[in-house]
Design a protein around this motif. Structure first.
Motif, PDB file in Angstrom:
ATOM      1  N   VAL A 161       5.748  -2.675   1.677  1.00 19.22           N
ATOM      2  CA  VAL A 161       5.562  -3.678   0.627  1.00 19.22           C
ATOM      3  C   VAL A 161       4.529  -4.687   1.091  1.00 19.22           C
ATOM      4  CG1 VAL A 161       6.627  -5.591  -0.652  1.00 19.22           C
ATOM      5  CG2 VAL A 161       7.870  -3.449  -0.383  1.00 19.22           C
ATOM      6  N   LEU A 162       3.623  -5.043   0.195  1.00 29.34           N
ATOM      7  CA  LEU A 162       2.595  -6.039   0.498  1.00 29.34           C
ATOM      8  C   LEU A 162       2.646  -7.158  -0.533  1.00 29.34           C
ATOM      9  CD1 LEU A 162      -0.042  -7.024   1.953  1.00 29.34           C
ATOM     10  CD2 LEU A 162      -1.299  -5.664   0.255  1.00 29.34           C
ATOM     11  N   LEU A 163       2.665  -8.391  -0.049  1.00 29.27           N
ATOM     12  CA  LEU A 163       2.462  -9.545  -0.925  1.00 29.27           C
ATOM     13  C   LEU A 163       0.968  -9.854  -0.920  1.00 29.27           C
ATOM     14  CD1 LEU A 163       5.437 -11.910   0.010  1.00 29.27           C
ATOM     15  CD2 LEU A 163       5.297 -10.196  -1.793  1.00 29.27           C
ATOM     16  N   LEU A 164       0.351  -9.759  -2.092  1.00 32.23           N
ATOM     17  CA  LEU A 164      -1.090  -9.957  -2.243  1.00 32.23           C
ATOM     18  C   LEU A 164      -1.337 -11.221  -3.056  1.00 32.23           C
ATOM     19  CD1 LEU A 164      -4.028  -8.776  -1.966  1.00 32.23           C
ATOM     20  CD2 LEU A 164      -3.628  -7.716  -4.209  1.00 32.23           C
ATOM     21  N   ARG A 165      -2.108 -12.138  -2.493  1.00 28.84           N
ATOM     22  CA  ARG A 165      -2.386 -13.406  -3.182  1.00 28.84           C
ATOM     23  C   ARG A 165      -3.881 -13.553  -3.448  1.00 28.84           C
ATOM     24  NH1 ARG A 165      -0.302 -18.811  -0.439  1.00 28.84           N
ATOM     25  NH2 ARG A 165      -2.011 -18.418   1.050  1.00 28.84           N
ATOM     26  N   CYS A 166      -4.195 -14.049  -4.644  1.00 31.12           N
ATOM     27  CA  CYS A 166      -5.571 -14.408  -4.976  1.00 31.12           C
ATOM     28  C   CYS A 166      -5.629 -15.900  -5.266  1.00 31.12           C
ATOM     29  CB  CYS A 166      -6.065 -13.624  -6.186  1.00 31.12           C
ATOM     30  SG  CYS A 166      -7.784 -14.024  -6.643  1.00 31.12           S
ATOM     31  N   THR A 167      -6.595 -16.568  -4.673  1.00 32.60           N
ATOM     32  CA  THR A 167      -6.849 -17.983  -4.945  1.00 32.60           C
ATOM     33  C   THR A 167      -8.241 -18.099  -5.551  1.00 32.60           C
ATOM     34  OG1 THR A 167      -5.452 -18.687  -3.099  1.00 32.60           O
ATOM     35  CG2 THR A 167      -7.013 -20.303  -3.982  1.00 32.60           C
ATOM     36  N   ALA A 168      -8.314 -18.706  -6.727  1.00 32.22           N
ATOM     37  CA  ALA A 168      -9.602 -18.898  -7.411  1.00 32.22           C
ATOM     38  C   ALA A 168      -9.919 -20.382  -7.459  1.00 32.22           C
ATOM     39  CB  ALA A 168      -9.541 -18.325  -8.821  1.00 32.22           C
ATOM     40  N   THR A 169     -11.179 -20.715  -7.224  1.00 32.14           N
ATOM     41  CA  THR A 169     -11.635 -22.104  -7.274  1.00 32.14           C
ATOM     42  C   THR A 169     -12.758 -22.213  -8.285  1.00 32.14           C
ATOM     43  OG1 THR A 169     -11.075 -22.418  -4.935  1.00 32.14           O
ATOM     44  CG2 THR A 169     -12.544 -24.035  -5.932  1.00 32.14           C
ATOM     45  N   LEU A 170     -12.594 -23.150  -9.232  1.00 36.72           N
ATOM     46  CA  LEU A 170     -13.624 -23.403 -10.236  1.00 36.72           C
ATOM     47  C   LEU A 170     -13.495 -24.821 -10.727  1.00 36.72           C
ATOM     48  CD1 LEU A 170     -12.612 -21.671 -13.603  1.00 36.72           C
ATOM     49  CD2 LEU A 170     -11.062 -21.949 -11.696  1.00 36.72           C
ATOM     50  N   GLU A 171     -14.635 -25.415 -11.019  1.00 34.69           N
ATOM     51  CA  GLU A 171     -14.710 -26.797 -11.498  1.00 34.69           C
ATOM     52  C   GLU A 171     -13.902 -27.736 -10.610  1.00 34.69           C
ATOM     53  OE1 GLU A 171     -14.037 -27.252 -15.699  1.00 34.69           O
ATOM     54  OE2 GLU A 171     -15.025 -25.353 -16.169  1.00 34.69           O
ATOM     55  N   GLY A 172     -13.937 -27.478  -9.309  1.00 33.68           N
ATOM     56  CA  GLY A 172     -13.284 -28.362  -8.348  1.00 33.68           C
ATOM     57  C   GLY A 172     -11.784 -28.192  -8.239  1.00 33.68           C
ATOM     58  N   GLU A 173     -11.200 -27.205  -8.917  1.00 30.75           N
ATOM     59  CA  GLU A 173      -9.759 -26.982  -8.858  1.00 30.75           C
ATOM     60  C   GLU A 173      -9.471 -25.575  -8.360  1.00 30.75           C
ATOM     61  OE1 GLU A 173      -7.465 -28.072 -12.241  1.00 30.75           O
ATOM     62  OE2 GLU A 173      -8.838 -29.664 -12.854  1.00 30.75           O
ATOM     63  N   SER A 174      -8.317 -25.436  -7.680  1.00 30.78           N
ATOM     64  CA  SER A 174      -7.892 -24.132  -7.163  1.00 30.78           C
ATOM     65  C   SER A 174      -6.560 -23.735  -7.764  1.00 30.78           C
ATOM     66  CB  SER A 174      -7.772 -24.167  -5.630  1.00 30.78           C
ATOM     67  OG  SER A 174      -9.036 -24.362  -5.025  1.00 30.78           O
ATOM     68  N   ILE A 175      -6.436 -22.464  -8.110  1.00 29.18           N
ATOM     69  CA  ILE A 175      -5.184 -21.909  -8.616  1.00 29.18           C
ATOM     70  C   ILE A 175      -4.911 -20.605  -7.885  1.00 29.18           C
ATOM     71  CG2 ILE A 175      -5.153 -22.959 -10.921  1.00 29.18           C
ATOM     72  CD1 ILE A 175      -6.547 -20.474 -11.976  1.00 29.18           C
ATOM     73  N   SER A 176      -3.625 -20.265  -7.730  1.00 32.48           N
ATOM     74  CA  SER A 176      -3.253 -19.060  -6.992  1.00 32.48           C
ATOM     75  C   SER A 176      -2.203 -18.276  -7.740  1.00 32.48           C
ATOM     76  CB  SER A 176      -2.720 -19.422  -5.593  1.00 32.48           C
ATOM     77  OG  SER A 176      -3.702 -20.042  -4.802  1.00 32.48           O
ATOM     78  N   GLU A 177      -2.155 -16.994  -7.456  1.00 34.08           N
ATOM     79  CA  GLU A 177      -1.118 -16.110  -7.987  1.00 34.08           C
ATOM     80  C   GLU A 177      -0.832 -15.055  -6.922  1.00 34.08           C
ATOM     81  OE1 GLU A 177       1.572 -14.628 -10.972  1.00 34.08           O
ATOM     82  OE2 GLU A 177       0.520 -16.533 -10.700  1.00 34.08           O
ATOM     83  N   VAL A 185       1.251 -11.271  -6.134  1.00 36.15           N
ATOM     84  CA  VAL A 185       1.910 -10.086  -6.679  1.00 36.15           C
ATOM     85  C   VAL A 185       2.441  -9.247  -5.525  1.00 36.15           C
ATOM     86  CG1 VAL A 185       0.554 -10.016  -8.795  1.00 36.15           C
ATOM     87  CG2 VAL A 185      -0.275  -8.809  -6.761  1.00 36.15           C
ATOM     88  N   THR A 186       3.391  -8.366  -5.836  1.00 33.78           N
ATOM     89  CA  THR A 186       4.005  -7.481  -4.839  1.00 33.78           C
ATOM     90  C   THR A 186       3.549  -6.051  -5.085  1.00 33.78           C
ATOM     91  OG1 THR A 186       5.961  -8.904  -4.698  1.00 33.78           O
ATOM     92  CG2 THR A 186       6.170  -6.652  -3.886  1.00 33.78           C
ATOM     93  N   ILE A 187       3.037  -5.400  -4.044  1.00 39.08           N
ATOM     94  CA  ILE A 187       2.581  -4.011  -4.131  1.00 39.08           C
ATOM     95  C   ILE A 187       3.442  -3.154  -3.205  1.00 39.08           C
ATOM     96  CG2 ILE A 187       0.651  -2.438  -3.748  1.00 39.08           C
ATOM     97  CD1 ILE A 187      -1.212  -4.817  -4.326  1.00 39.08           C
ATOM     98  N   THR A 188       3.943  -2.034  -3.721  1.00 38.69           N
ATOM     99  CA  THR A 188       4.828  -1.148  -2.963  1.00 38.69           C
ATOM    100  C   THR A 188       4.161   0.204  -2.745  1.00 38.69           C
ATOM    101  OG1 THR A 188       6.786  -2.210  -3.923  1.00 38.69           O
ATOM    102  CG2 THR A 188       7.103  -0.044  -2.916  1.00 38.69           C
ATOM    103  N   ASP A 189       4.279   0.717  -1.530  1.00 40.06           N
ATOM    104  CA  ASP A 189       3.759   2.042  -1.197  1.00 40.06           C
ATOM    105  C   ASP A 189       4.944   2.959  -0.892  1.00 40.06           C
ATOM    106  OD1 ASP A 189       2.467   4.272  -0.352  1.00 40.06           O
ATOM    107  OD2 ASP A 189       1.591   3.390   1.463  1.00 40.06           O
ATOM    108  N   VAL A 190       5.282   3.845  -1.840  1.00 45.14           N
ATOM    109  CA  VAL A 190       6.446   4.718  -1.635  1.00 45.14           C
ATOM    110  C   VAL A 190       6.090   5.982  -0.859  1.00 45.14           C
ATOM    111  CG1 VAL A 190       7.657   3.874  -3.679  1.00 45.14           C
ATOM    112  CG2 VAL A 190       6.137   5.844  -3.881  1.00 45.14           C
ATOM    113  N   SER A 191       4.838   6.107  -0.405  1.00 46.82           N
ATOM    114  CA  SER A 191       4.499   7.225   0.473  1.00 46.82           C
ATOM    115  C   SER A 191       4.843   6.905   1.924  1.00 46.82           C
ATOM    116  CB  SER A 191       3.006   7.569   0.357  1.00 46.82           C
ATOM    117  OG  SER A 191       2.203   6.548   0.922  1.00 46.82           O
ATOM    118  N   ASP A 192       5.168   5.635   2.222  1.00 47.45           N
ATOM    119  CA  ASP A 192       5.589   5.266   3.565  1.00 47.45           C
ATOM    120  C   ASP A 192       6.959   5.872   3.869  1.00 47.45           C
ATOM    121  OD1 ASP A 192       3.384   3.838   4.266  1.00 47.45           O
ATOM    122  OD2 ASP A 192       4.223   1.869   3.835  1.00 47.45           O
ATOM    123  N   PRO A 193       7.219   6.234   5.120  1.00 43.71           N
ATOM    124  CA  PRO A 193       8.505   6.856   5.454  1.00 43.71           C
ATOM    125  C   PRO A 193       9.687   5.901   5.396  1.00 43.71           C
ATOM    126  CG  PRO A 193       7.188   6.538   7.435  1.00 43.71           C
ATOM    127  CD  PRO A 193       6.297   6.224   6.266  1.00 43.71           C
TER     128      PRO A 193
END
Length: 370
Positions: A254-270, A272-280
């Motif tokens: 499982v990976l927690l993936l975060r994106c932070t975007a900055t525009l007009e002097g402000e930053s926002i983040s989100e 998401v959780t990504i799962t790899d079911v091919s892992d043992p």
């Protein structure tokens, strides 16, 4: 003839990662799921002392196609197969209050009349396939249903597995309610695989979409992006484009993936959780000491990660995990009794006092080598 000595087979260690959010009960048994929001994010802001809401879902001319829709996506944690819940079992709640609906699908719960519309079967594209999944649509403003603070939309029910009905615990999505300060930006992250990698040599492409005052921004040229893996050992930088490709090699279960975007002097983040079911191995969490899916006054949650082999369902022995704890804003957070946000331990205790200090929400990542 001299017999050649046999080569010794070297077994490489397996690395596992996962993450948890204390608000929202983690159910790592058979079924995993999330609410995918389509259209506008579940974010609404208000101008203090007025009835002005951004975006205003009830404004004349606000396009119906842009109203937020939360779609329930369930997966078999062993195979990644999309599972269709039993429609009659679905129960939606808002801030813990069960929602009831009329024959037209509109909400009839006192104080929430007409705010939501239940959709029993919404065509939803996941990878190359389309599925008909339960969803709920927001039709009216969500401020100030329960005051000017964040709310929570949740759903529970059951699916049929091998002829048996298997229940899934409440799967929830936070509804952000904020006072307007400057520009009203919000963000969603979507992908082309439903945030699951199913096969070896698989990949998905995550994409960031930004909204201002309820409308998607038309020009991304002035936006800077920062993608990060949120690991138990700390954050790892990835790309700086609007999209980010994630492969099996990026995900240890499982990976927690975060994106932070900055525009007009402000930053926002989100995040998401990504799962790899091919892992043992898969990681699940046993959380004790609390009732329901939230920590309440006087309670302390004991969070215990477990690693389980997908092949036979048996647990692997892991004596210690590396933890990375974050507060409700995603910033590094130190639990009571710890010297920092990152530490090594078999379990972690999180008290209600910790939750309060963290802004009423704590999330974390764990990692270990088996």
């Amino acid at each position: 003839m001299m017999q050649q000595p046999k080569k010794k087979e070297v077994q490489m260690p397996n690395k596992v990662e996962s993450g948890f959010t204390l608000i929202g009960l983690m159910d790592g048994t058979t079924i995993n799921g999330f609410l995918r929001v389509e259209g506008n994010p579940l974010v609404q802001r208000y101008n203090k002392g007025t009835n002005q809401f951004i975006p205003d879902f009830e404004a004349d001319g606000f396009p119906e196609a842009s109203l937020p829709v939360a779609v329930l996506i369930l997966r078999d944690t062993a195979s990644g197969t999309v599972m269709i819940p039993q429609t009659s079992s679905i129960e939606w709640k808002y801030n813990g209050v069960e929602l009831t609906f009329g024959s037209n699908g509109l909400c009839t719960t006192s104080g929430l009349e007409g705010v939501f519309k239940k959709i029993d079967s919404r065509p939803t594209q996941i990878g190359d396939s389309s599925y008909n999944l339960p969803a709920i649509q927001v039709l009216k403003n969500l401020v100030p249903i329960s005051g000017y603070d964040n709310d929570r939309l949740s759903v529970s029910g059951s699916v049929e597995v091998g002829g048996n009905s298997v229940s899934f615990s409440e799967i929830s999505k936070e509804v952000i309610i904020q006072e307007t300060t400057g520009n009203a930006f919000s963000m969603t992250i979507t992908d082309d695989k439903g945030f699951y990698l199913v096969n070896e040599n698989d990949s998905l492409t995550a994409k960031c979409t930004i909204y201002k005052d309820g409308n998607e921004v038309s020009d991304y040229s002035g936006v800077t992006f920062k993608w990060e893996k949120l690991l138990g050992t700390g954050n790892v930088a990835m790309g700086t484009a609007r999209t980010q490709v994630v492969t099996n090699s990026d995900v240890d279960n499982v990976l927690l993936l975060r994106c932070t975007a900055t525009l007009e002097g402000e930053s926002i983040s989100e995040t998401v959780t990504i799962t790899d079911v091919s892992d043992p191995y898969e990681v699940y969490f046993e959380i004790t000491g609390i009732t329901g899916n939230c920590i309440r006054t006087g309670e302390t949650a004991l969070v215990a990660p477990k690693a389980r082999r997908r092949s036979d369902g048996n647990n692997a022995t892991v004596s210690s995990w590396t933890w990375s704890i974050r507060d409700n804003t995603g910033a590094a957070f130190t639990l009571t009794g710890k010297s920092g946000a990152t530490f090594n331990a078999a379990t972690a205790s999180i008290s209600y006092a910790d939750i309060k200090r963290a802004g009423m929400g704590i999330s974390g990542s764990v990692s270990a080598t088996i």
